[in-house]
Structure formats: C-alpha cells, structure tokens
Design an enzyme around this catalytic site. Structure first.
Site, short mmCIF file in Angstrom:
data_model
loop_
_atom_site.label_atom_id
_atom_site.label_comp_id
_atom_site.label_asym_id
_atom_site.label_seq_id
_atom_site.Cartn_x
_atom_site.Cartn_y
_atom_site.Cartn_z
CB ALA A 85 40.35 41.69 30.72
CG ASN B 49 44.73 39.39 38.63
OD1 ASN B 49 43.81 39.21 37.84
ND2 ASN B 49 44.81 40.49 39.37
NE ARG C 150 35.23 44.96 35.69
CZ ARG C 150 36.21 45.33 34.84
NH1 ARG C 150 37.19 44.50 34.57
NH2 ARG C 150 36.19 46.52 34.27
CE1 TYR D 24 41.35 46.48 39.14
CE2 TYR D 24 41.54 48.36 37.67
CZ TYR D 24 41.00 47.14 37.97
OH TYR D 24 40.11 46.55 37.11
N PRO E 66 46.68 40.93 31.36
CG PRO E 66 44.85 40.93 29.95
CD PRO E 66 45.72 40.01 30.75
CG ASN E 67 45.34 46.46 30.41
OD1 ASN E 67 46.05 47.11 29.67
ND2 ASN E 67 44.27 45.82 29.98
NE ARG F 78 35.54 46.61 39.09
CZ ARG F 78 36.69 46.66 38.40
NH1 ARG F 78 37.68 45.81 38.68
NH2 ARG F 78 36.83 47.55 37.43
NE ARG G 191 44.02 56.45 32.58
CZ ARG G 191 42.91 55.77 32.28
NH1 ARG G 191 42.96 54.55 31.81
NH2 ARG G 191 41.74 56.32 32.47
CD GLU H 126 39.47 33.48 39.76
OE1 GLU H 126 38.86 32.59 40.42
OE2 GLU H 126 38.92 34.21 38.93
CG HIS I 100 40.05 38.57 40.39
ND1 HIS I 100 40.51 38.79 39.11
CD2 HIS I 100 39.50 37.34 40.41
CE1 HIS I 100 40.23 37.72 38.38
NE2 HIS I 100 39.63 36.82 39.15
CB ILE I 101 43.67 43.93 42.70
CG1 ILE I 101 45.03 43.31 42.34
CG2 ILE I 101 43.84 45.20 43.53
CD1 ILE I 101 45.75 44.04 41.21
#
Ligand code: CA2
Length: 144
Positions: A77, A74, A111, A22, A9-10, A107, A17, A98, A100-101
């Site tokens: 969330a 990836n 997460r 990112y 998602p996203n 963070r 944004r 897996e 993640h950017i």
C-alpha cells in the site's frame, strides 16, 4: 551478486485472506520460491518484510551500507502514498525493480499512482509470485 527483496505492509498475510486477489500461497512460500530461483542463478538473496514505512526506509538504506547489488521491492500500500520510499530508493542509487502480485492498473483508482516507480529501473505486475523471479532476471540482465 547480492539481492535484497523487500516487502511492505500485509504481505505477511498472503494466503491467509483474499485468495481471489493474491492467491493461496503464503509469504513463506514466496521465500522458498525465491531462494530456489536465486540458487539456480547463483546469486545471494535476503528478505525483509515490514508493516512500517520508516522501517522500510531503514532497510533500503541498509542495502546501500551493506553493499547490495540490487533491490526487488513490493511496497504494497505504500506504493500509492510514500514519497519517503521514493526518496530512499533514489538516495541509495541501487538498481531496483518494483513488483506487484496483482495487476494494479485494473484495480481501484487509488492504486493507479506509484510514487516509487520513477526511482525504479522496471516494474513487474499481475504475474503473482513469478513476478519476483522476473524482477530478479531484470536485475541480473543489467548486471551480467
Ligand atoms: O499487488 C500487489 O502486490 C500489491 O502491492 C499488494 C498490496 C496492495 O496494497 C497494493 O495495492 C498491490 C496488498 C498486500 C497484501 O494485502 C493483503 C490483503 C488482504 C489479505 C492478504 C494480504
């Protein structure tokens, strides 16, 4: 050699944004980068992005039925919430990395959990889009 790149998602909102987290590059830019990387490595790559958990499960299962050799995922969330994605990766038995950017370890607390991680052969994080290329090389290292 067929690799499926799955984004959650996203991820389709990248570059639109929150560029401070990112970066400014878009999801389209990611696909161009990975097409080029796959071409250089003589592998076939397909892409899938969804904002829906069950649809992501369906796509992981499709990877099995359509004979993919590796998955780069990836889960966004859903990384931090989804036992369904963990079970799906486990159930297909396809080597999966897996990605993640961002570096999720630096963070928010929420997460810090990754359900899917235990089902994966490796994790790459905090390397931006290059992390997906590193994941491709991890998969190919195990296959060639
Ligand atoms: O660092 C990563 O790759 C993440 O998987 C990205 C997810 C986040 O939920 C994970 O914790 C880490 C977020 C995907 C993109 O979300 C956007 C948010 C704002 C603007 C554009 C994209």
């Amino acid at each position: 050699m067929k690799i499926l790149v799955i984004n959650g998602p996203n991820i389709n909102m990248l570059g639109i944004r929150e560029p401070e987290i990112y970066g400014k590059a878009t999801y389209g830019d990611l696909l161009v980068l990975l097409e080029a990387a796959a071409g250089q490595r003589n592998v076939e790559v397909d892409f899938f992005q969804s904002n829906h958990e069950g649809t992501l499960v369906d796509e992981i299962q499709r990877a099995y039925f359509d004979g993919y050799d590796g998955i780069i995922i990836n889960p966004a969330a859903y990384t931090h919430t989804s036992i369904a994605l963990f079970d799906a990766v486990k159930s297909v038995g396809i080597p999966t990395v897996e990605v993640h950017i961002s570096d999720v370890t630096t963070r928010e607390e929420f997460r810090q959990v990754s359900y899917v991680r235990e089902a994966c052969i490796g994790t790459v994080m905090g390397k931006g889009f290059d992390g997906y290329v590193e994941a491709m090389d991890l998969l190919l290292g195990g296959m060639r």
